[in-house]
Design a protein around this motif. Structure first.
Motif, PDB file in Angstrom:
ATOM      1  N   LEU A 114       0.901  -1.150  -0.030  1.00 60.93           N
ATOM      2  CA  LEU A 114      -0.020  -0.019   0.049  1.00 60.93           C
ATOM      3  C   LEU A 114       0.813   1.151   0.106  1.00 60.93           C
ATOM      4  O   LEU A 114       0.414   2.255  -0.549  1.00 60.93           O
ATOM      5  N   LYS A 115       1.952   1.127   0.848  1.00 61.42           N
ATOM      6  CA  LYS A 115       2.959   2.375   0.486  1.00 61.42           C
ATOM      7  C   LYS A 115       3.613   2.584  -0.497  1.00 61.42           C
ATOM      8  O   LYS A 115       3.572   3.678  -1.233  1.00 61.42           O
ATOM      9  N   LEU A 116       3.803   1.319  -1.422  1.00 62.45           N
ATOM     10  CA  LEU A 116       4.430   1.378  -2.680  1.00 62.45           C
ATOM     11  C   LEU A 116       3.438   2.017  -3.687  1.00 62.45           C
ATOM     12  O   LEU A 116       3.803   2.894  -4.519  1.00 62.45           O
ATOM     13  N   ALA A 117       1.977   1.478  -3.461  1.00 64.27           N
ATOM     14  CA  ALA A 117       1.294   2.228  -4.391  1.00 64.27           C
ATOM     15  C   ALA A 117       1.095   3.788  -4.139  1.00 64.27           C
ATOM     16  O   ALA A 117       0.620   4.506  -5.074  1.00 64.27           O
ATOM     17  N   HIS A 118       0.947   4.220  -2.668  1.00 64.60           N
ATOM     18  CA  HIS A 118       0.672   5.456  -2.437  1.00 64.60           C
ATOM     19  C   HIS A 118       1.909   6.222  -3.281  1.00 64.60           C
ATOM     20  O   HIS A 118       1.593   7.494  -3.690  1.00 64.60           O
ATOM     21  N   HIS A 119       3.134   5.651  -2.879  1.00 62.85           N
ATOM     22  CA  HIS A 119       4.435   6.626  -3.421  1.00 62.85           C
ATOM     23  C   HIS A 119       4.520   6.621  -5.106  1.00 62.85           C
ATOM     24  O   HIS A 119       4.767   7.445  -5.350  1.00 62.85           O
TER      25      HIS A 119
END
Length: 137
Positions: A114-119
């Motif tokens: 999820l962090k990867l998708a946000h970034h």
């Protein structure tokens, strides 16, 4: 003069977001290495725990820089992840424990995805602003 400052500002934001992307991808690689037994839990926790505080501080500083520059929409898009980071830090859940990592590995992998998708989303939004600053008069 203002266009040059704007271009350098977005280039710095762009590079900061690339560093955050690197942290997310690195964590995902480490979690996959743990599941296939290429890394032991102690080493995984040491490597990831070393990145947690710099990642949190970098993300907050980057968001504050964007907010202070007057770009409210990108700054607001960063608020949910910042709130999540603050919550994890306050609840003392930001560091991984090597004795219980196998119980948490799936949850932590999902958080990293999820962090990867946000970034990634923010990376492309910042890329848009960077290109806009390059072509503006």
């Amino acid at each position: 003069m203002g266009v040059i400052v704007e271009v350098f500002f977005w280039a710095a934001v762009f590079l900061g977001t690339a560093a955050l992307l690197f942290c997310s991808v690195y964590a995902l690689i480490l979690f996959s290495d743990l599941t296939v037994d290429h890394i032991n839990p102690i080493e995984l926790c040491e490597l990831i725990n070393r990145l947690v505080i710099p990642e949190y501080v970098g993300h907050i500083l980057l968001s504050l820089l964007i907010l202070l520059r007057g770009y409210f929409i990108p700054a607001i898009l960063n608020v949910p992840l910042i709130a999540f980071h603050v919550w994890r830090y306050k609840e003392r859940r930001h560091l991984l424990d090597n004795t219980s990592i196998f119980n948490q590995v799936e949850k932590e992998r999902n958080i990293s995805q999820l962090k990867l998708a946000h970034h990634m989303l923010m990376f492309f939004i910042y890329l848009y602003f960077f290109i806009l600053a390059l072509v503006s008069d």
